[in-house]
Enzyme design. Structure first.
Site, mmCIF file in Angstrom:
data_model
loop_
_atom_site.group_PDB
_atom_site.id
_atom_site.type_symbol
_atom_site.label_atom_id
_atom_site.label_comp_id
_atom_site.label_asym_id
_atom_site.label_seq_id
_atom_site.Cartn_x
_atom_site.Cartn_y
_atom_site.Cartn_z
ATOM 1 N N THR A 1 2.800 6.671 4.093
ATOM 2 C CA THR A 1 3.291 5.371 4.520
ATOM 3 C C THR A 1 3.262 4.400 3.368
ATOM 4 O OG1 THR A 1 2.689 5.626 6.814
ATOM 5 C CG2 THR A 1 2.888 3.390 6.013
ATOM 6 N N THR B 1 -6.398 19.472 9.204
ATOM 7 C CA THR B 1 -6.445 18.590 10.375
ATOM 8 C C THR B 1 -7.569 19.014 11.303
ATOM 9 O OG1 THR B 1 -4.744 20.018 11.287
ATOM 10 C CG2 THR B 1 -4.060 17.907 10.376
ATOM 11 N N LYS C 1 0.855 -1.189 0.000
ATOM 12 C CA LYS C 1 0.000 0.000 0.000
ATOM 13 C C LYS C 1 0.888 1.234 0.000
ATOM 14 C CE LYS C 1 -1.263 2.508 3.037
ATOM 15 N NZ LYS C 1 -0.908 3.820 3.741
#
Lengths: 383, 383
Positions: free
Chosen positions: A197, A383, A186
């Site tokens: 990531t 955020t 991924k």
């Protein structure tokens, strides 16, 4: 061949592509939804080897602000003897302090307990939002259900359990030379409000004498050769497990080809990416110099926007190379030494090359273009 | 104060702002249009010191793919005794081979001849498109007309002659402690289809004992502390000339304040920029480490898009710092160590800071945000 589709990947002769959700013989996996993802999607997974003699290699990010699962893997895992990996998506468990560390340990211990393994034989990986405490109760529940549901054909649900904002699954199962190799990856750059990531899990029944050396070499030619935004993640993890059950060695180039195709899929799925480039540098005085120049070109926002704009702008390539070589002697880098023609072509994969005329070393880096969509994704997400 | 307008600039006490197109006493300048710019705009300029004893310092890009005028300055100028500079905009004379070098020499020699100077006393600077031969005939004609038109109040036309896609002129004339200092700069990142370029010319009647040391220190705190896209130009040039006619030394901090304000104007005028950030790093183990971390933050496309999106995304700051410190020991970088609040504020200048908890060294870097307009400018402009 539907998996090995990049022009830059050369699978070994005789390779066969199996059902992409299949696993190498002797491995089982599962993925379940425990509620970390607001979408209700699959977000906890386990992959495990039946064979007690399974050998492994575990490569982890070098980012100094590493997430809790990375620290747990470093401190509490026997990297050469990993039997299982437990993974969640939706929460990276990064910048979560002592509680985050304890949560990652709890994941490792629960997975080990349910599978009857030592904790040191269980790797932990997480990906998703950062700075948010993990709902460990839900994750533990998910681990119990995933452990109970492990199956030989569950590469698909496991693959779903590691995805965040990937456009689609990145996985394969291939066979060659009497061995089978399956892999799930991924990565799409930074979409969650925290860290990019890249995760990859590889299973094979081949005999691998030195899994760390094999994996390092394959990663050096694949995941270490890509860039979306030049940003190193806090959670990157690559795990190779080899059971040896087939009695056959890995065919030369098979692991390299699988990891390179997966790496290229991560670049192609990079945030806002519309094209993939390959920056090839020749004529360098050393391998390190070649790589430094290739990375400077691949990470230059000017080159990346030119790739997006289909502009064969050799001047931007010369500038980036010159910056990487600041203070060194360099022949003039004009069109005679730079080939940027494919940047103007209407192809998904474009080569560009520069001969810096200082020696005989070479290197290349794969990169995505820089687009309006990249700005939209990263500026409009708050955020 | 209309020139010293940034919150980050502290001019010395008693400074007075004069007409911004004025020059320090004893200096003359001119700018004319010779036809390099399609717009017909001013594109050739000269700045010259009357005083034969004028001292100088000349700082040039370290990019290994340097343009012809940079090579000419390195090889043929007496950097400490520059009497005049000849500049053109519209053509960077970069990647132009032997002909480009000969053209830059011709500019130096013609300017020297018309002003009655040695060629080594004349610096050459160019900015604009690359890889295109200079129309040296037009430039020589422009040099002749500029030399004939040199005047004490021509800072404005000279300033226009060095601009490319700057939104406006960047210049000042200030006095303090009995000395006058004038300066003209240009730079807005990469707009022409080639190289970003930053040029700055500074004139003063102060006594400057060690102009190279003074200029290096001021540049280290200004032009070396800014980034638009992390790309080092092939043509960057900064020239300081000091006639000493006032008999007074430069007041402490005057040169620093002028160059920092000009540097901040370059960042604010950066390609597509809508805001300027200051990434401040404290608690580093060394100055080099502090600077490396500050640059990693300032050049991160994730931080730059967050600044654009007014997103106080401390996770992206932690990630960039962790990448710059890969492999090192680092305390967890959470909100207790990172202050990103101003990124969310609706201000043109935003501070962000991180205490990396490894020592007592500090550094900061000024940077622009990364916007849709940056992509538009750099992707839609084709060579």
């Amino acid at each position: 061949m539907s998996f090995f589709r990049s022009r830059w990947v050369e699978p070994p002769a005789g390779v066969t592509e199996l059902e992409p959700t299949a696993l190498a013989p002797g491995f089982r996996a599962a993925g379940v939804a425990c509620g970390l993802k607001e979408s209700g999607g699959t977000d906890v997974g386990i992959v495990a080897a039946d064979e007690p003699g399974t050998v492994s290699a575990l490569l982890l990010t070098r980012n100094a602000a590493a997430a809790a699962p990375i620290v747990v893997c470093r401190e509490r895992c026997e990297a050469g003897a990993i039997r299982a990996a437990v993974v969640n998506s939706g929460n990276a468990n990064a910048a979560t302090g002592e509680r985050g560390y304890a949560d990652a340990v709890a994941m490792q211990e629960r997975c080990a307990e349910t599978l009857g393994l030592e904790p040191a034989a269980v790797a932990v990986a997480e990906t998703g939002t950062i700075g948010v405490p993990l709902d460990i109760g839900r994750v533990i529940d998910g681990i119990d259900r995933a452990a109970a549901g492990l199956g030989e054909a569950e590469g698909g649900s496991f693959s779903a359990a590691i995805m965040t904002t990937d456009a689609g699954p990145k996985r394969c199962c291939v066979s060659a030379g009497g061995v089978t190799l399956s892999a799930q990856a991924k990565g799409a750059g930074m979409i969650e409000p925290g860290y990019a990531t890249m995760l990859c899990f590889v299973q094979t029944d081949a005999v691998v004498a030195d899994p760390e050396a094999e994996l390092r070499q394959a990663v050096a030619g694949s995941f270490e050769r890509i860039t979306v935004d030049g940003q190193m993640s806090t959670n990157d993890t690559v795990l190779l497990q080899a059971s040896g059950a087939s009695g056959q060695p890995l065919p030369d180039g098979l692991l390299d080809a699988v990891l390179l195709q997966l790496a290229l899929e991560i670049v192609a799925d990079g945030e806002g990416a519309s094209r993939v480039g390959r920056a090839a540098v020749t004529g360098a005085a050393s391998n390190g110099e070649a790589e430094r120049v290739a990375r400077a070109i691949a990470n230059s926002p000017l080159v990346k926007t030119a790739l997006y704009g289909r502009d064969p702008n050799w001047g931007r390539i010369a500038q980036a190379a010159g910056q990487a070589l600041a203070g060194a002697e360099l022949p003039e880098l004009g069109p005679g030494r730079i080939d940027a023609a494919e940047m103007a072509a209407d192809t998904g994969e474009a080569e560009l090359s520069v001969d810096i005329g200082r020696g005989s070393a070479a290197a290349h880096v794969f990169f995505s273009d820089l687009t309006h969509e990249y700005i939209r994704i990263n500026a409009e997400y708050t955020t």
